[in-house]
Design a protein around this motif. Structure first.
Motif, PDB file in Angstrom:
ATOM      1  N   MET A  70       0.834  -1.207   0.000  1.00 32.72           N
ATOM      2  CA  MET A  70       0.000   0.000   0.000  1.00 32.72           C
ATOM      3  C   MET A  70       0.869   1.257   0.000  1.00 32.72           C
ATOM      4  O   MET A  70       0.548   2.237  -0.694  1.00 32.72           O
ATOM      5  CB  MET A  70      -0.940  -0.002   1.200  1.00 32.72           C
ATOM      6  CG  MET A  70      -2.076  -0.983   1.050  1.00 32.72           C
ATOM      7  SD  MET A  70      -3.406  -0.851   2.276  1.00 32.72           S
ATOM      8  CE  MET A  70      -2.649  -0.326   3.753  1.00 32.72           C
ATOM      9  N   ALA A  71       1.956   1.267   0.754  1.00 36.40           N
ATOM     10  CA  ALA A  71       2.854   2.423   0.780  1.00 36.40           C
ATOM     11  C   ALA A  71       3.497   2.636  -0.582  1.00 36.40           C
ATOM     12  O   ALA A  71       3.604   3.777  -1.061  1.00 36.40           O
ATOM     13  CB  ALA A  71       3.914   2.239   1.857  1.00 36.40           C
ATOM     14  N   ALA A  72       3.916   1.551  -1.239  1.00 35.23           N
ATOM     15  CA  ALA A  72       4.517   1.665  -2.570  1.00 35.23           C
ATOM     16  C   ALA A  72       3.490   2.164  -3.581  1.00 35.23           C
ATOM     17  O   ALA A  72       3.802   3.016  -4.431  1.00 35.23           O
ATOM     18  CB  ALA A  72       5.094   0.320  -3.009  1.00 35.23           C
ATOM     19  N   GLY A  73       2.263   1.689  -3.488  1.00 34.92           N
ATOM     20  CA  GLY A  73       1.209   2.155  -4.395  1.00 34.92           C
ATOM     21  C   GLY A  73       0.892   3.624  -4.190  1.00 34.92           C
ATOM     22  O   GLY A  73       0.742   4.383  -5.152  1.00 34.92           O
ATOM     23  N   ALA A  74       0.764   4.040  -2.940  1.00 35.56           N
ATOM     24  CA  ALA A  74       0.486   5.450  -2.649  1.00 35.56           C
ATOM     25  C   ALA A  74       1.636   6.334  -3.126  1.00 35.56           C
ATOM     26  O   ALA A  74       1.407   7.420  -3.676  1.00 35.56           O
ATOM     27  CB  ALA A  74       0.244   5.645  -1.155  1.00 35.56           C
ATOM     28  N   SER A  75       2.864   5.869  -2.957  1.00 38.51           N
ATOM     29  CA  SER A  75       4.022   6.638  -3.422  1.00 38.51           C
ATOM     30  C   SER A  75       4.019   6.755  -4.940  1.00 38.51           C
ATOM     31  O   SER A  75       4.322   7.821  -5.492  1.00 38.51           O
ATOM     32  CB  SER A  75       5.322   5.984  -2.964  1.00 38.51           C
ATOM     33  OG  SER A  75       5.387   5.944  -1.566  1.00 38.51           O
ATOM     34  N   ALA A  76       3.686   5.676  -5.627  1.00 41.08           N
ATOM     35  CA  ALA A  76       3.647   5.710  -7.094  1.00 41.08           C
ATOM     36  C   ALA A  76       2.557   6.655  -7.590  1.00 41.08           C
ATOM     37  O   ALA A  76       2.773   7.417  -8.548  1.00 41.08           O
ATOM     38  CB  ALA A  76       3.424   4.303  -7.643  1.00 41.08           C
ATOM     39  N   ILE A  77       1.393   6.638  -6.949  1.00 39.14           N
ATOM     40  CA  ILE A  77       0.304   7.546  -7.344  1.00 39.14           C
ATOM     41  C   ILE A  77       0.707   9.002  -7.116  1.00 39.14           C
ATOM     42  O   ILE A  77       0.491   9.866  -7.967  1.00 39.14           O
ATOM     43  CB  ILE A  77      -0.992   7.193  -6.587  1.00 39.14           C
ATOM     44  CG1 ILE A  77      -1.536   5.856  -7.081  1.00 39.14           C
ATOM     45  CG2 ILE A  77      -2.034   8.299  -6.732  1.00 39.14           C
ATOM     46  CD1 ILE A  77      -2.668   5.315  -6.244  1.00 39.14           C
ATOM     47  N   PHE A  78       1.312   9.275  -5.967  1.00 37.76           N
ATOM     48  CA  PHE A  78       1.758  10.638  -5.671  1.00 37.76           C
ATOM     49  C   PHE A  78       2.825  11.089  -6.663  1.00 37.76           C
ATOM     50  O   PHE A  78       2.780  12.219  -7.172  1.00 37.76           O
ATOM     51  CB  PHE A  78       2.296  10.722  -4.235  1.00 37.76           C
ATOM     52  CG  PHE A  78       2.773  12.085  -3.857  1.00 37.76           C
ATOM     53  CD1 PHE A  78       1.865  13.095  -3.582  1.00 37.76           C
ATOM     54  CD2 PHE A  78       4.128  12.366  -3.789  1.00 37.76           C
ATOM     55  CE1 PHE A  78       2.306  14.364  -3.241  1.00 37.76           C
ATOM     56  CE2 PHE A  78       4.569  13.634  -3.457  1.00 37.76           C
ATOM     57  CZ  PHE A  78       3.660  14.628  -3.178  1.00 37.76           C
ATOM     58  N   PHE A  79       3.775  10.221  -6.971  1.00 33.65           N
ATOM     59  CA  PHE A  79       4.822  10.546  -7.940  1.00 33.65           C
ATOM     60  C   PHE A  79       4.224  10.829  -9.313  1.00 33.65           C
ATOM     61  O   PHE A  79       4.606  11.794  -9.982  1.00 33.65           O
ATOM     62  CB  PHE A  79       5.849   9.413  -8.011  1.00 33.65           C
ATOM     63  CG  PHE A  79       6.957   9.667  -8.985  1.00 33.65           C
ATOM     64  CD1 PHE A  79       7.954  10.583  -8.687  1.00 33.65           C
ATOM     65  CD2 PHE A  79       7.004   9.007 -10.201  1.00 33.65           C
ATOM     66  CE1 PHE A  79       8.976  10.838  -9.582  1.00 33.65           C
ATOM     67  CE2 PHE A  79       8.020   9.244 -11.108  1.00 33.65           C
ATOM     68  CZ  PHE A  79       9.018  10.172 -10.795  1.00 33.65           C
ATOM     69  N   ALA A  80       3.277  10.008  -9.741  1.00 34.64           N
ATOM     70  CA  ALA A  80       2.632  10.216 -11.043  1.00 34.64           C
ATOM     71  C   ALA A  80       1.876  11.545 -11.061  1.00 34.64           C
ATOM     72  O   ALA A  80       1.886  12.263 -12.070  1.00 34.64           O
ATOM     73  CB  ALA A  80       1.695   9.056 -11.367  1.00 34.64           C
ATOM     74  N   ALA A  81       1.223  11.891  -9.957  1.00 37.10           N
ATOM     75  CA  ALA A  81       0.495  13.160  -9.886  1.00 37.10           C
ATOM     76  C   ALA A  81       1.454  14.346  -9.964  1.00 37.10           C
ATOM     77  O   ALA A  81       1.181  15.320 -10.683  1.00 37.10           O
ATOM     78  CB  ALA A  81      -0.327  13.223  -8.599  1.00 37.10           C
ATOM     79  N   VAL A  82       2.567  14.276  -9.271  1.00 39.27           N
ATOM     80  CA  VAL A  82       3.540  15.371  -9.303  1.00 39.27           C
ATOM     81  C   VAL A  82       4.137  15.516 -10.702  1.00 39.27           C
ATOM     82  O   VAL A  82       4.268  16.628 -11.237  1.00 39.27           O
ATOM     83  CB  VAL A  82       4.646  15.154  -8.245  1.00 39.27           C
ATOM     84  CG1 VAL A  82       5.797  16.112  -8.448  1.00 39.27           C
ATOM     85  CG2 VAL A  82       4.077  15.323  -6.848  1.00 39.27           C
ATOM     86  N   VAL A  83       4.481  14.391 -11.326  1.00 43.02           N
ATOM     87  CA  VAL A  83       5.021  14.440 -12.693  1.00 43.02           C
ATOM     88  C   VAL A  83       3.980  15.005 -13.654  1.00 43.02           C
ATOM     89  O   VAL A  83       4.295  15.823 -14.530  1.00 43.02           O
ATOM     90  CB  VAL A  83       5.513  13.044 -13.137  1.00 43.02           C
ATOM     91  CG1 VAL A  83       5.817  13.000 -14.617  1.00 43.02           C
ATOM     92  CG2 VAL A  83       6.740  12.647 -12.335  1.00 43.02           C
ATOM     93  N   GLY A  84       2.724  14.622 -13.488  1.00 37.25           N
ATOM     94  CA  GLY A  84       1.659  15.156 -14.336  1.00 37.25           C
ATOM     95  C   GLY A  84       1.507  16.656 -14.180  1.00 37.25           C
ATOM     96  O   GLY A  84       1.346  17.380 -15.168  1.00 37.25           O
TER      97      GLY A  84
END
Length: 175
Positions: A101-115
Motif C-alpha cells: 500500500m505504501a509503494a502504491g500510494a508513493s507511485a500515485i503521488f509521484f505520477a500526480a507530481v510528474v503530471g
C-alpha cells in the motif's frame, strides 16, 4: 589614545571568532561518539555559517540559514534521535500488505507530481524582469509566494506528529 581599537580591527576579530565558531562546531559535529554532541556541533557550525553571511552583509540569507538549517533541520534531527527506537531492540518484521500500500500510494503521488510538472505552463513572474537579487527573491517569497512557506511548515508539522505517533505506538507494544 593608543588603547582604543579601530573598527576594522574589531571587524577582523569578530570575523575570526565566527570562523573559529564554525570550525569548532564542525569538529564537534564529526568527532564525538555521542550523536547528541554531533547535532549540537552541527548547530554551532551552521550558526557560524550564518555569522559569516552576516559578515558578508547578506542579512536575509543569514536569517534563512538560522531559520531553515538550525531551526528546522537540526531540530528535526533531534526529534528523530529522541523518537527512534533503541538499537538493542529487535526490529519488527514489515507487513507485506502495508509495504504494498505504501509503494502504491508513493507511485500515485509521484505520477500526480510528474503530471502537474508536465501540464503546467512555466513562465517567469512578470515583476522580476530578470532581477534575481536576494532582495527580489526575498520579497517574492514573503509576499506573492508565501504559500510555499506555509506548505513547508505543514509538512514539518505532519512529520513531527507522525514521528510522535509512531514512537508512541512502537513503545507501547515493544515494552
Amino acid at each position: 589614545m593608543s588603547f582604543l581599537i579601530g573598527t576594522e580591527a574589531i571587524a577582523h576579530v569578530a570575523f575570526w571568532i565566527v570562523v573559529g565558531l564554525t570550525f569548532g562546531g564542525a569538529v564537534i559535529a564529526v568527532f564525538p561518539r555521542n550523536i547528541i554532541y554531533n547535532v549540537l556541533g552541527l548547530v554551532m557550525a551552521l550558526s557560524g555559517v550564518a555569522g559569516l553571511y552576516l559578515y558578508l552583509g547578506s542579512f536575509f540569507i543569514a536569517l534563512m540559514q538560522l531559520l531553515i538549517y538550525v531551526g528546522a533541520i537540526c531540530i528535526s534531527i533531534v526529534f528523530a534521535i529522541m523518537l527512534s527506537r533503541p538499537l538493542h531492540l529487535e526490529v519488527p518484521k514489515r507487513s507485506v500488505p502495508k509495504v504494498a500500500m505504501a509503494a502504491g500510494a508513493s507511485a500515485i503521488f509521484f505520477a500526480a507530481v510528474v503530471g502537474v510538472i508536465f501540464k503546467s505552463n512555466w513562465v517567469p513572474a512578470p515583476e522580476q524582469s530578470g532581477d534575481w537579487s536576494v532582495v527580489t527573491i526575498g520579497h517574492l517569497l514573503l509576499t506573492r509566494y508565501d504559500l510555499v512557506f506555509e506548505v513547508i511548515s505543514l509538512v514539518l508539522l505532519v512529520a513531527i506528529i507522525g514521528a510522535i505517533v509512531t514512537a508512541g505506538y512502537s513503545r507501547r507494544f515493544s515494552s
